[in-house]
Design a protein around this motif. Structure first.
Motif, PDB file in Angstrom:
ATOM      1  N   UNK A   1       0.813  -1.224   0.000  1.00 41.20           N
ATOM      2  CA  UNK A   1       0.000   0.000   0.000  1.00 41.20           C
ATOM      3  C   UNK A   1       0.841   1.265   0.000  1.00 41.20           C
ATOM      4  N   UNK A   2       2.126   1.149   0.347  1.00 40.38           N
ATOM      5  CA  UNK A   2       2.984   2.337   0.369  1.00 40.38           C
ATOM      6  C   UNK A   2       3.321   2.837  -1.027  1.00 40.38           C
ATOM      7  N   UNK A   3       3.027   2.036  -2.046  1.00 34.60           N
ATOM      8  CA  UNK A   3       3.269   2.480  -3.419  1.00 34.60           C
ATOM      9  C   UNK A   3       2.285   3.579  -3.809  1.00 34.60           C
ATOM     10  N   UNK A   4       1.072   3.550  -3.211  1.00 32.44           N
ATOM     11  CA  UNK A   4      -0.001   4.451  -3.603  1.00 32.44           C
ATOM     12  C   UNK A   4       0.336   5.928  -3.601  1.00 32.44           C
ATOM     13  N   UNK A   5       0.892   6.449  -2.506  1.00 36.68           N
ATOM     14  CA  UNK A   5       1.177   7.880  -2.464  1.00 36.68           C
ATOM     15  C   UNK A   5       2.376   8.304  -3.304  1.00 36.68           C
ATOM     16  N   UNK A   6       3.057   7.361  -3.964  1.00 37.54           N
ATOM     17  CA  UNK A   6       4.217   7.701  -4.791  1.00 37.54           C
ATOM     18  C   UNK A   6       3.827   7.736  -6.270  1.00 37.54           C
ATOM     19  N   UNK A   7       3.175   6.661  -6.747  1.00 38.59           N
ATOM     20  CA  UNK A   7       2.761   6.603  -8.148  1.00 38.59           C
ATOM     21  C   UNK A   7       1.604   7.580  -8.373  1.00 38.59           C
ATOM     22  N   UNK A   8       1.659   8.409  -9.418  1.00 38.63           N
ATOM     23  CA  UNK A   8       0.620   9.424  -9.636  1.00 38.63           C
ATOM     24  C   UNK A   8      -0.703   8.810 -10.069  1.00 38.63           C
ATOM     25  N   UNK A   9      -1.825   9.559  -9.828  1.00 43.17           N
ATOM     26  CA  UNK A   9      -1.927  10.817  -9.068  1.00 43.17           C
ATOM     27  C   UNK A   9      -1.861  10.558  -7.578  1.00 43.17           C
ATOM     28  N   UNK A  10      -1.199  11.444  -6.859  1.00 40.32           N
ATOM     29  CA  UNK A  10      -0.904  11.228  -5.450  1.00 40.32           C
ATOM     30  C   UNK A  10      -1.365  12.419  -4.628  1.00 40.32           C
ATOM     31  N   UNK A  11      -2.222  12.161  -3.630  1.00 41.48           N
ATOM     32  CA  UNK A  11      -2.699  13.234  -2.767  1.00 41.48           C
ATOM     33  C   UNK A  11      -1.548  13.885  -1.984  1.00 41.48           C
ATOM     34  N   UNK A  12      -0.624  13.109  -1.378  1.00 39.32           N
ATOM     35  CA  UNK A  12       0.498  13.764  -0.684  1.00 39.32           C
ATOM     36  C   UNK A  12       1.346  14.645  -1.601  1.00 39.32           C
ATOM     37  N   UNK A  13       1.504  14.243  -2.864  1.00 39.76           N
ATOM     38  CA  UNK A  13       2.266  15.077  -3.795  1.00 39.76           C
ATOM     39  C   UNK A  13       1.538  16.397  -4.078  1.00 39.76           C
ATOM     40  N   UNK A  14       0.212  16.348  -4.140  1.00 39.49           N
ATOM     41  CA  UNK A  14      -0.566  17.575  -4.327  1.00 39.49           C
ATOM     42  C   UNK A  14      -0.376  18.501  -3.124  1.00 39.49           C
ATOM     43  N   UNK A  15      -0.397  17.919  -1.925  1.00 44.19           N
ATOM     44  CA  UNK A  15      -0.167  18.708  -0.707  1.00 44.19           C
ATOM     45  C   UNK A  15       1.225  19.331  -0.727  1.00 44.19           C
TER      46      UNK A  15
END
Length: 424
Positions: A142-156
């Motif tokens: 599940x840690x892949x999720x916030x890295x591969x786009x689109x990513x909510x943490x990257x938007x933040x």
């Protein structure tokens, strides 16, 4: 006065207050103690959420929930099973592969653990996989999720720094793929050692049909990513396009969306988005107080006073973020720490985009780090296994994640090559 802020915040966390309310209570006590007019509280909260790009977050949340409700999870799992099910321990590889594909839709690690775990953990246990291994591989993937786009943490991160959302999306693609492949390698060797089962090899026709079934959901990620990079639409507009696309695909292609479950999706998405926006508002007020107390300058001078070597500074930041990530949710940690630490990183000539990837990767690894990694708790509750057993089974996956973090930290090109390729 700053110690009152910190003490109230920590006590509230210990008492299991939601992080948003812990921040809000700490800020309220500080303002009263400092004699600052309370009108500052709503003003700073509003200014924190009055950012155009933040409107994309509710859109992506709705789109992800629509695709999930519309049958996306089952299609992805089926396709990955046709591709990798014949390999020893294939269902664990399917778990990771499905998370990599689903990551582009969900964008958050906790939602990935809950969505994929509810399907994959019972299926793996039924086929003879150890329960602790099933939970561990689900939490790790599940840690892949916030890295591969689109990513909510990257938007933040983009909102906090003024960086391009499109560039940050691209910067996370290769680290995300490295993380996914690394987890697959570990899962395969553990599966061989424990002689986990495998399925008969699928025919080319079955693989092709699985790809066609999954194609429409995967296409959304490419539309979002290349639409933003190509300047066709902004991230906020991209999120609305994603919602409309998810509605059409879920209703007319997968034929699982109807008026009733769309209502459920919208209500759930509203709750998630509202809680996130409250967190952003309180975090902005918290950040304002830290700035007025000169905390960022103090932290920066302390770190740089210890060493001005870029790699030593990055090591200290990595250790700090990993520690914070074990007990604090990714978005909250980013809102509080990212602006402060970004200034330190820039002072030692670290590229801001590179640092954003490092920060997000650190914090999501913390979600699977004992003793209080949130994803570990979600997976253990689904699999009905003690958190201790899940943590022990997840240790090899944690080592791989840390190895990828080291590579991303020491080799900036892993993060910067794709953004440079599309923007030069």
């Amino acid at each position: 006065m700053i110690w009152i802020l910190v003490i109230v915040f920590v006590v509230a966390l210990v008492l299991r207050y939601p992080i948003a309310f812990a921040l809000g209570l700490a800020c309220l006590v500080y303002l009263i103690g400092a004699g600052i007019p309370l009108i500052l509280m709503p003003m700073k909260m509003y200014s924190g959420i009055d950012v155009f790009v933040l409107l994309s977050i509710p859109g992506f949340i709705i789109a992800g929930n629509l695709m999930n409700q519309g049958g996306l999870t089952e299609k992805i799992i089926s396709f990955c099973n046709h591709l990798m099910g014949h390999i020893r321990g294939g269902l664990s590889l399917v778990n990771i592969g499905a998370s990599m594909l689903f990551a582009g839709i969900s964008g958050t690690a906790i939602s990935d653990t809950a969505s994929m775990g509810s399907v994959m953990i019972p299926a793996m246990k039924k086929e003879g996989y150890d329960a602790d291994f099933s939970c561990a591989v689900t939490a790790a993937s599940s840690t892949v999720g916030p890295i591969i786009p689109p990513s909510v943490p990257m938007i933040i991160a983009a909102t906090l720094s003024g960086l391009s959302v499109g560039k940050l999306f691209l910067a996370g693609a290769i680290p995300g793929l490295l993380l996914g492949v690394g987890l697959m390698v570990v899962a395969y060797f553990i599966a061989r050692k424990k002689n986990y089962p495998k399925h008969p090899k699928s025919s080319f026709g079955q693989v092709a049909r699985g790809f066609v079934d999954t194609f429409w959901s995967l296409l959304m990620t490419f539309i979002i990513l290349f639409g933003i990079i190509g300047g066709i639409f902004t991230p906020t507009e991209a999120s609305i396009v994603a919602v409309l696309y998810a509605l059409v695909v879920g209703r007319f292609v997968y034929k699982k969306l109807n008026f009733k479950n769309v209502q459920v999706v919208i209500l759930d998405s509203m709750k998630t988005s509202a809680s996130l926006m409250v967190l952003v508002g309180f975090a902005n007020l918290f950040g304002y107080i830290l700035i007025t107390e000169h905390i960022p300058q103090t932290i920066s001078s302390e770190i740089l006073g210890f060493s001005s070597n870029k790699y030593v500074v990055l090591l200290l930041i990595n250790l700090l973020l990993i520690a914070v990530g074990t007990f604090m949710e990714t978005i909250a940690a980013l809102l509080i720490l990212f602006p402060i630490l970004l200034k330190v990183a820039i002072a030692v000539d670290v590229d801001p985009i590179h640092f954003a990837v490092i920060a997000v990767l650190n914090l999501i690894i913390g979600l699977t780090t004992p003793p209080v990694g949130v994803c570990l708790f979600v997976a253990s509750s689904i699999g009905k296994v003690s958190i201790g057993k899940v943590s022990k089974a997840g240790f090899p996956f944690l080592l791989v994640s840390l190895g990828v973090l080291v590579l991303v930290t020491l080799i900036p090109e892993i993060s910067l090559w794709l953004p440079g390729l599309f923007t030069d």
